[in-house]
Design a protein around this motif. Structure first.
Motif, mmCIF file in Angstrom:
data_model
loop_
_atom_site.group_PDB
_atom_site.id
_atom_site.type_symbol
_atom_site.label_atom_id
_atom_site.label_comp_id
_atom_site.label_asym_id
_atom_site.label_seq_id
_atom_site.Cartn_x
_atom_site.Cartn_y
_atom_site.Cartn_z
ATOM 1 N N PHE A 136 0.814 -1.212 0.000
ATOM 2 C CA PHE A 136 0.000 0.000 0.000
ATOM 3 C C PHE A 136 0.849 1.265 0.000
ATOM 4 C CE2 PHE A 136 -2.995 -3.185 1.316
ATOM 5 C CZ PHE A 136 -4.187 -2.772 0.772
ATOM 6 N N ASP A 137 0.358 2.289 -0.723
ATOM 7 C CA ASP A 137 1.088 3.546 -0.848
ATOM 8 C C ASP A 137 0.255 4.715 -0.337
ATOM 9 O OD1 ASP A 137 2.922 5.477 -1.503
ATOM 10 O OD2 ASP A 137 2.517 5.453 -3.652
ATOM 11 N N ARG A 138 -0.627 5.292 -1.185
ATOM 12 C CA ARG A 138 -1.415 6.461 -0.796
ATOM 13 C C ARG A 138 -2.895 6.227 -1.049
ATOM 14 N NH1 ARG A 138 0.696 12.331 -2.037
ATOM 15 N NH2 ARG A 138 -0.804 12.586 -0.351
ATOM 16 N N SER A 139 -3.720 6.969 -0.294
ATOM 17 C CA SER A 139 -5.175 6.811 -0.389
ATOM 18 C C SER A 139 -5.820 8.059 -0.990
ATOM 19 C CB SER A 139 -5.773 6.555 0.998
ATOM 20 O OG SER A 139 -5.213 5.404 1.586
ATOM 21 N N TYR A 140 -6.850 7.841 -1.810
ATOM 22 C CA TYR A 140 -7.600 8.929 -2.440
ATOM 23 C C TYR A 140 -9.088 8.628 -2.347
ATOM 24 C CZ TYR A 140 -3.036 9.858 -4.583
ATOM 25 O OH TYR A 140 -1.703 10.102 -4.788
ATOM 26 N N TYR A 141 -9.890 9.673 -2.119
ATOM 27 C CA TYR A 141 -11.337 9.526 -2.148
ATOM 28 C C TYR A 141 -11.830 9.745 -3.575
ATOM 29 C CZ TYR A 141 -11.265 9.933 2.963
ATOM 30 O OH TYR A 141 -11.024 9.746 4.296
ATOM 31 N N LEU A 142 -12.822 8.970 -3.965
ATOM 32 C CA LEU A 142 -13.462 9.138 -5.268
ATOM 33 C C LEU A 142 -14.878 9.640 -5.049
ATOM 34 C CD1 LEU A 142 -12.343 5.908 -7.173
ATOM 35 C CD2 LEU A 142 -11.549 8.239 -7.573
ATOM 36 N N SER A 143 -15.240 10.717 -5.739
ATOM 37 C CA SER A 143 -16.610 11.230 -5.680
ATOM 38 C C SER A 143 -17.188 11.201 -7.086
ATOM 39 C CB SER A 143 -16.628 12.658 -5.133
ATOM 40 O OG SER A 143 -15.961 13.538 -6.016
ATOM 41 N N PRO A 144 -18.508 11.013 -7.214
ATOM 42 C CA PRO A 144 -19.100 10.969 -8.561
ATOM 43 C C PRO A 144 -19.076 12.336 -9.222
ATOM 44 C CG PRO A 144 -20.812 10.907 -6.882
ATOM 45 C CD PRO A 144 -19.507 10.805 -6.155
ATOM 46 N N ASN A 145 -18.731 12.363 -10.496
ATOM 47 C CA ASN A 145 -18.825 13.589 -11.271
ATOM 48 C C ASN A 145 -20.245 13.702 -11.806
ATOM 49 O OD1 ASN A 145 -18.018 15.949 -12.477
ATOM 50 N ND2 ASN A 145 -16.306 15.054 -13.595
ATOM 51 N N GLU A 146 -20.521 14.724 -12.587
ATOM 52 C CA GLU A 146 -21.877 14.963 -13.090
ATOM 53 C C GLU A 146 -22.424 13.735 -13.829
ATOM 54 O OE1 GLU A 146 -21.915 18.441 -15.459
ATOM 55 O OE2 GLU A 146 -21.161 19.765 -13.880
ATOM 56 N N GLY A 147 -23.601 13.307 -13.438
ATOM 57 C CA GLY A 147 -24.252 12.175 -14.086
ATOM 58 C C GLY A 147 -23.740 10.816 -13.649
ATOM 59 N N GLY A 148 -22.885 10.778 -12.638
ATOM 60 C CA GLY A 148 -22.301 9.504 -12.247
ATOM 61 C C GLY A 148 -22.785 8.955 -10.908
ATOM 62 N N SER A 149 -23.762 9.597 -10.303
ATOM 63 C CA SER A 149 -24.205 9.195 -8.962
ATOM 64 C C SER A 149 -24.766 7.780 -8.917
ATOM 65 C CB SER A 149 -25.256 10.179 -8.436
ATOM 66 O OG SER A 149 -24.697 11.472 -8.285
ATOM 67 N N LYS A 150 -25.603 7.411 -9.886
ATOM 68 C CA LYS A 150 -26.222 6.090 -9.858
ATOM 69 C C LYS A 150 -25.191 4.980 -10.086
ATOM 70 C CE LYS A 150 -30.176 3.485 -11.595
ATOM 71 N NZ LYS A 150 -31.375 3.509 -12.488
ATOM 72 N N ALA A 151 -24.312 5.186 -11.066
ATOM 73 C CA ALA A 151 -23.276 4.184 -11.328
ATOM 74 C C ALA A 151 -22.306 4.088 -10.148
ATOM 75 C CB ALA A 151 -22.515 4.554 -12.604
ATOM 76 N N TYR A 152 -22.047 5.208 -9.499
ATOM 77 C CA TYR A 152 -21.191 5.233 -8.306
ATOM 78 C C TYR A 152 -21.818 4.383 -7.200
ATOM 79 C CZ TYR A 152 -18.403 7.352 -4.485
ATOM 80 O OH TYR A 152 -17.571 7.561 -3.409
ATOM 81 N N ALA A 153 -23.100 4.596 -6.973
ATOM 82 C CA ALA A 153 -23.814 3.838 -5.941
ATOM 83 C C ALA A 153 -23.858 2.355 -6.282
ATOM 84 C CB ALA A 153 -25.229 4.390 -5.771
#
Length: 286
Positions: free
Chosen positions: A107-124
């Motif tokens: 393991f190296d570094r951690s990043y948060y991913l948030s949905p961009n426009e129109g990506g909320s459903k696929a993110y969920a």
């Protein structure tokens, strides 16, 4: 939260537009180096050891040292082309594995991913799928001109991407010196050690762990500030008119010395003036 990167993550036919955010921050206290005599911040200049002069960023090129003092120079256009080719690719999850199958040494570094426009459903959809299956995704991504191997998992209802080292970046444990091959322990010693581990075993609570060195250092800094044990850096003195005049005179003197040639006997050699014929009365009257 600052967005570091925008792109898509895909698995199968599902594409998720996402933004990348740093999940951690470095809170190390940065100390500056001052000149002990005048307490002025020390500057570090880029000096060419051969030319013996300071160089600007525009005078620097990147190169790979493939042998001692042997380099392959790479120009910015070549590097930018490779970078663009990799960045144009979507981050594709190529495999799903169990988290416990990956040793923490990777393991190296951690990043948060948030949905961009129109990506909320696929993110969920991805988040729920990862939760229900207990799996994590293995993916590749280019961050800051470097291709990274990464895992995608769920943390506190947020999809997290953690970069991990490639296998050839993890050093072989066989190269670690003085590691005993066998245990050679007494049974009583082992039982005592296990008992101690049992006594100290608890649930992991990250809030109970603090950086004691950083806390003590900040307390010392604040104490010195309150006691006015501080210093203010002085500006670099600007040369006055007298200094400028002396430098100009010295430069003129140096040029004059260079322009004057000497003979072997040590006498100054002057340039003979070209003689001109005297004017006649007739010419003078004209």
């Amino acid at each position: 939260m600052h967005t570091m990167w925008k792109g898509t993550i895909s698995f199968g036919l599902v594409n998720i537009p996402v933004k990348l955010h740093a999940a951690t921050e470095n809170k190390d206290i940065k100390l500056r180096n001052l000149h002990k005599e005048c307490e002025t911040p020390v500057q570090y200049e880029k000096i060419c050891p051969v030319c013996e002069k300071e160089i600007e960023n525009d005078d620097i090129v990147k190169a790979y040292e493939y042998a001692k003092n042997k380099f392959v120079v790479l120009d910015d256009e070549e590097l930018e082309k490779i970078k663009k080719e990799q960045q144009d690719k979507a981050v594709e999850i190529v495999d799903f594995v169990k988290l416990e199958e990956i040793d923490p040494v990777y393991f190296d570094r951690s990043y948060y991913l948030s949905p961009n426009e129109g990506g909320s459903k696929a993110y969920a959809l991805l988040r729920k799928s990862l939760k229900d299956t207990g799996k994590i995704g293995i993916a590749k991504i280019v961050i800051r001109s470097k291709e990274q191997l990464a895992i995608v998992r769920v943390y506190n209802n947020t999809i997290v991407m953690e970069t991990i080292h490639y296998p050839d970046e993890v050093r072989d444990t066989q190269h670690v010196p003085n590691v005993p091959a066998e245990d050679n322990l007494e049974e009583k010693e082992l039982d005592t050690a296990k008992m101690l581990i049992d006594q100290l075993t608890t649930e992991f609570d990250p809030e109970k762990y603090t950086d004691e060195y950083r806390t003590a250092l900040m307390e010392l800094i604040e104490e010195k500030k309150e006691n006015e044990e501080v210093t203010t850096a002085t500006d670099k003195p600007k040369p006055d008119n007298v200094t400028d005049l002396m430098e100009a005179l010295q430069a003129s003197l140096d040029r004059s010395k260079k322009g004057t040639k000497t003979t072997k006997s040590g006498k100054k050699k002057t340039t003979a003036k070209k003689k001109t014929a005297p004017k006649t009365k007739k010419a003078a009257s004209q």
